[in-house]
Scaffold this motif. Structure first.
Motif, PDB file in Angstrom:
ATOM      1  N   PRO A  35       0.836  -1.190   0.000  1.00 39.33           N
ATOM      2  CA  PRO A  35       0.000   0.000   0.000  1.00 39.33           C
ATOM      3  C   PRO A  35       0.876   1.246   0.000  1.00 39.33           C
ATOM      4  CG  PRO A  35       0.047  -1.025   2.184  1.00 39.33           C
ATOM      5  CD  PRO A  35       0.770  -1.948   1.240  1.00 39.33           C
ATOM      6  N   LEU A  37      -0.270   1.472  -3.155  1.00 35.01           N
ATOM      7  CA  LEU A  37      -0.415   1.223  -4.592  1.00 35.01           C
ATOM      8  C   LEU A  37      -1.791   0.657  -4.908  1.00 35.01           C
ATOM      9  CD1 LEU A  37       3.038  -0.354  -5.554  1.00 35.01           C
ATOM     10  CD2 LEU A  37       2.245   1.997  -5.893  1.00 35.01           C
ATOM     11  N   VAL A  86       6.075   1.358  -8.647  1.00 35.05           N
ATOM     12  CA  VAL A  86       7.339   0.926  -8.037  1.00 35.05           C
ATOM     13  C   VAL A  86       6.962   0.280  -6.707  1.00 35.05           C
ATOM     14  CG1 VAL A  86       9.630   1.599  -7.227  1.00 35.05           C
ATOM     15  CG2 VAL A  86       8.497   2.962  -9.012  1.00 35.05           C
ATOM     16  N   VAL A  88       8.442  -2.218  -3.377  1.00 35.34           N
ATOM     17  CA  VAL A  88       9.461  -2.974  -2.654  1.00 35.34           C
ATOM     18  C   VAL A  88       8.762  -3.623  -1.462  1.00 35.34           C
ATOM     19  CG1 VAL A  88      11.555  -2.786  -1.240  1.00 35.34           C
ATOM     20  CG2 VAL A  88      11.382  -1.494  -3.385  1.00 35.34           C
ATOM     21  N   GLN A  93      12.259  -2.556   2.397  1.00 35.24           N
ATOM     22  CA  GLN A  93      12.268  -1.105   2.149  1.00 35.24           C
ATOM     23  C   GLN A  93      13.381  -0.430   2.943  1.00 35.24           C
ATOM     24  OE1 GLN A  93       8.210   0.323   2.766  1.00 35.24           O
ATOM     25  NE2 GLN A  93       7.426  -1.001   1.146  1.00 35.24           N
ATOM     26  N   GLY A  94      13.847   0.706   2.423  1.00 39.73           N
ATOM     27  CA  GLY A  94      14.887   1.469   3.106  1.00 39.73           C
ATOM     28  C   GLY A  94      16.294   0.943   2.867  1.00 39.73           C
ATOM     29  N   ARG A  96      17.643   0.878  -0.393  1.00 38.01           N
ATOM     30  CA  ARG A  96      17.994   1.396  -1.717  1.00 38.01           C
ATOM     31  C   ARG A  96      17.621   0.450  -2.861  1.00 38.01           C
ATOM     32  NH1 ARG A  96      19.538   6.021  -0.530  1.00 38.01           N
ATOM     33  NH2 ARG A  96      19.450   6.566  -2.720  1.00 38.01           N
ATOM     34  N   LEU A  97      16.725  -0.505  -2.598  1.00 36.19           N
ATOM     35  CA  LEU A  97      16.357  -1.429  -3.673  1.00 36.19           C
ATOM     36  C   LEU A  97      15.607  -0.711  -4.794  1.00 36.19           C
ATOM     37  CD1 LEU A  97      16.280  -4.194  -4.924  1.00 36.19           C
ATOM     38  CD2 LEU A  97      14.365  -4.800  -3.428  1.00 36.19           C
ATOM     39  N   ALA A  98      14.675   0.180  -4.428  1.00 36.70           N
ATOM     40  CA  ALA A  98      13.934   0.902  -5.471  1.00 36.70           C
ATOM     41  C   ALA A  98      14.893   1.737  -6.320  1.00 36.70           C
ATOM     42  CB  ALA A  98      12.855   1.783  -4.841  1.00 36.70           C
ATOM     43  N   SER A  99      15.854   2.388  -5.686  1.00 37.84           N
ATOM     44  CA  SER A  99      16.824   3.197  -6.433  1.00 37.84           C
ATOM     45  C   SER A  99      17.643   2.318  -7.372  1.00 37.84           C
ATOM     46  CB  SER A  99      17.766   3.920  -5.463  1.00 37.84           C
ATOM     47  OG  SER A  99      17.023   4.772  -4.626  1.00 37.84           O
ATOM     48  N   ASN A 130       2.128  10.722  -0.962  1.00 34.14           N
ATOM     49  CA  ASN A 130       3.146   9.666  -1.057  1.00 34.14           C
ATOM     50  C   ASN A 130       4.563  10.264  -1.017  1.00 34.14           C
ATOM     51  OD1 ASN A 130       4.721   7.399  -1.532  1.00 34.14           O
ATOM     52  ND2 ASN A 130       3.213   6.472  -2.916  1.00 34.14           N
ATOM     53  N   SER A 133       7.515   8.083  -2.387  1.00 36.07           N
ATOM     54  CA  SER A 133       7.627   8.072  -3.847  1.00 36.07           C
ATOM     55  C   SER A 133       8.261   9.379  -4.346  1.00 36.07           C
ATOM     56  CB  SER A 133       6.231   7.867  -4.445  1.00 36.07           C
ATOM     57  OG  SER A 133       6.318   7.717  -5.818  1.00 36.07           O
ATOM     58  N   SER A 139      15.406  11.937  -5.614  1.00 33.84           N
ATOM     59  CA  SER A 139      16.756  11.414  -5.438  1.00 33.84           C
ATOM     60  C   SER A 139      17.285  10.844  -6.766  1.00 33.84           C
ATOM     61  CB  SER A 139      16.680  10.358  -4.337  1.00 33.84           C
ATOM     62  OG  SER A 139      17.747   9.513  -4.350  1.00 33.84           O
TER      63      SER A 139
HETATM   64  C1  LIG Z   1       8.460   3.950  -2.308  1.00 35.77           C
HETATM   65  C2  LIG Z   1       9.289   2.673  -2.253  1.00 35.77           C
HETATM   66  C3  LIG Z   1       9.239   1.993  -3.625  1.00 35.77           C
HETATM   67  C4  LIG Z   1      10.748   3.054  -1.885  1.00 35.77           C
HETATM   68  O1  LIG Z   1      11.534   1.873  -1.905  1.00 35.77           O
HETATM   69  P1  LIG Z   1      12.942   1.801  -1.125  1.00 35.77           P
HETATM   70  O2  LIG Z   1      13.716   0.672  -1.701  1.00 35.77           O
HETATM   71  O3  LIG Z   1      12.696   1.808   0.324  1.00 35.77           O
HETATM   72  O4  LIG Z   1      13.586   3.212  -1.563  1.00 35.77           O
HETATM   73  P2  LIG Z   1      15.131   3.595  -1.493  1.00 35.77           P
HETATM   74  O5  LIG Z   1      15.766   2.914  -0.293  1.00 35.77           O
HETATM   75  O6  LIG Z   1      15.771   3.349  -2.818  1.00 35.77           O
HETATM   76  O7  LIG Z   1      15.071   5.160  -1.164  1.00 35.77           O
HETATM   77  C5  LIG Z   1      15.143   6.156  -2.191  1.00 35.77           C
HETATM   78  C6  LIG Z   1      15.032   7.524  -1.534  1.00 35.77           C
HETATM   79  O8  LIG Z   1      13.714   7.692  -0.983  1.00 35.77           O
HETATM   80  C7  LIG Z   1      13.793   7.950   0.424  1.00 35.77           C
HETATM   81  N1  LIG Z   1      12.699   7.207   1.071  1.00 35.77           N
HETATM   82  C8  LIG Z   1      12.371   5.904   0.884  1.00 35.77           C
HETATM   83  N2  LIG Z   1      11.305   5.599   1.662  1.00 35.77           N
HETATM   84  C9  LIG Z   1      10.984   6.732   2.341  1.00 35.77           C
HETATM   85  C10 LIG Z   1       9.972   7.046   3.283  1.00 35.77           C
HETATM   86  N3  LIG Z   1       9.074   6.133   3.685  1.00 35.77           N
HETATM   87  N4  LIG Z   1       9.896   8.317   3.747  1.00 35.77           N
HETATM   88  C11 LIG Z   1      10.772   9.269   3.329  1.00 35.77           C
HETATM   89  N5  LIG Z   1      11.765   9.019   2.425  1.00 35.77           N
HETATM   90  C12 LIG Z   1      11.862   7.764   1.952  1.00 35.77           C
HETATM   91  C13 LIG Z   1      15.144   7.409   0.844  1.00 35.77           C
HETATM   92  O9  LIG Z   1      15.619   8.056   2.013  1.00 35.77           O
HETATM   93  C14 LIG Z   1      15.992   7.717  -0.369  1.00 35.77           C
HETATM   94  O10 LIG Z   1      16.329   9.081  -0.358  1.00 35.77           O
HETATM   95  P3  LIG Z   1      17.882   9.542  -0.570  1.00 35.77           P
HETATM   96  O11 LIG Z   1      18.333   8.916  -1.882  1.00 35.77           O
HETATM   97  O12 LIG Z   1      17.798  11.029  -0.630  1.00 35.77           O
HETATM   98  O13 LIG Z   1      18.624   8.991   0.605  1.00 35.77           O
HETATM   99  C15 LIG Z   1       8.763   1.702  -1.152  1.00 35.77           C
HETATM  100  O14 LIG Z   1       8.675   2.415   0.071  1.00 35.77           O
HETATM  101  C16 LIG Z   1       7.400   1.121  -1.478  1.00 35.77           C
HETATM  102  O15 LIG Z   1       7.299   0.067  -2.150  1.00 35.77           O
HETATM  103  N6  LIG Z   1       6.334   1.770  -0.989  1.00 35.77           N
HETATM  104  C17 LIG Z   1       4.970   1.303  -1.229  1.00 35.77           C
HETATM  105  C18 LIG Z   1       4.554   1.478  -2.674  1.00 35.77           C
HETATM  106  C19 LIG Z   1       4.732   2.890  -3.185  1.00 35.77           C
HETATM  107  O16 LIG Z   1       4.325   3.875  -2.571  1.00 35.77           O
HETATM  108  N7  LIG Z   1       5.371   2.989  -4.373  1.00 35.77           N
HETATM  109  C20 LIG Z   1       5.705   4.261  -5.000  1.00 35.77           C
HETATM  110  C21 LIG Z   1       4.633   4.753  -5.876  1.00 35.77           C
HETATM  111  S1  LIG Z   1       4.779   4.199  -7.539  1.00 35.77           S
END
Ligand SMILES: CC(C)(COP(=O)(O)OP(=O)(O)OC[C@H]1O[C@@H](n2cnc3c(N)ncnc32)[C@H](O)[C@@H]1OP(=O)(O)O)[C@@H](O)C(=O)NCCC(=O)NCCS
Length: 179
Positions: A35, A37, A86, A88, A93-94, A96-99, A130, A133, A139
């Motif tokens: 969620p 999503l 996107v 994870v 999460q947290g 850097r997998l999404a990055s 969000n 996102s 980033s």
């Molecule tokens: C959004 C999501 C894909 C991020 O995945 P992740 O692997 O945790 O992200 P990353 O670790 O690569 O973080 C990338 C950046 O976002 C920031 N970030 C990630 N989650 C965060 C959160 N919950 N709150 C604030 N910042 C956040 C990180 O600090 C990082 O920033 P930086 O590069 O400046 O340090 C994941 O939290 C998720 O699946 N969420 C639910 C679905 C969703 O909302 N998808 C996005 C909409 S398409």
């Protein structure tokens, strides 16, 4: 929704690859656990894996899908990669997998451009609440040295059910052209 427990993994254990048709059901189940999503139909995820595998990525650990990006080139704007979802797994999460998935996908899309046509931009829509996102795409833009322009794209009324937040379109570009 059933809880899924995954143990922490080292980055070496993560495999990033194109999805295949057999991944459609697992992709659907991953989105169901991520969620806020929107969960689309199983058929929609099968179509993405079948028709748009070139522009999607899945992250796998020990044969289990723990992350994914669905994206495609809009037919009228083939120079723009539109990122749809996107996801994870919460346990990953947290880290850097999404990055990593975004960077890997953009590399693949640039390398596979038909006839060497440049990629001009990456787009995604993000709802105002969000923050994760928005941070992810901000980033990503900073890492690749591109600008972001954002504007309202779908209003809440466009969704027609009074339950969906508005969606803002984030356009990242112009994407640097490789020599
Ligand atoms: C959004 C999501 C894909 C991020 O995945 P992740 O692997 O945790 O992200 P990353 O670790 O690569 O973080 C990338 C950046 O976002 C920031 N970030 C990630 N989650 C965060 C959160 N919950 N709150 C604030 N910042 C956040 C990180 O600090 C990082 O920033 P930086 O590069 O400046 O340090 C994941 O939290 C998720 O699946 N969420 C639910 C679905 C969703 O909302 N998808 C996005 C909409 S398409």
């Amino acid at each position: 929704m059933t809880a899924r427990v995954l143990t922490p993994v080292s980055p070496r254990q993560i495999v990033l690859r194109m999805p295949a048709r057999r991944d459609g059901a697992a992709l659907h189940d991953l989105i169901a656990h991520c969620p806020p999503l929107d969960l689309n139909s199983r058929y929609a995820y099968l179509l993405l894996c079948d028709h748009h595998a070139d522009t999607c990525v899945v992250a796998e650990v020990d044969g289990r899908i723990v992350g994914a990006i669905t994206a495609y080139f809009p037919p009228t704007r083939p120079d723009t990669l539109f990122v749809w979802q996107v996801a994870v797994d919460p346990s990953m999460q947290g880290q850097r997998l999404a990055s990593q998935m975004l960077d890997s996908l953009i590399e693949r899309c640039i390398a596979n451009r038909p006839g060497g046509q440049p990629l001009r931009a990456v787009e995604a829509t993000i709802s105002p609440s969000n923050i994760a996102s928005r941070k992810l795409f901000t980033s990503f833009a900073v890492r690749h040295g591109v600008e972001i322009v954002a504007g309202l794209h779908f209003s809440a009324a466009d969704f027609g059910n009074g339950e969906h937040e508005e969606e803002w379109l984030y356009r990242l570009g112009p994407w640097p052209v490789r020599a």
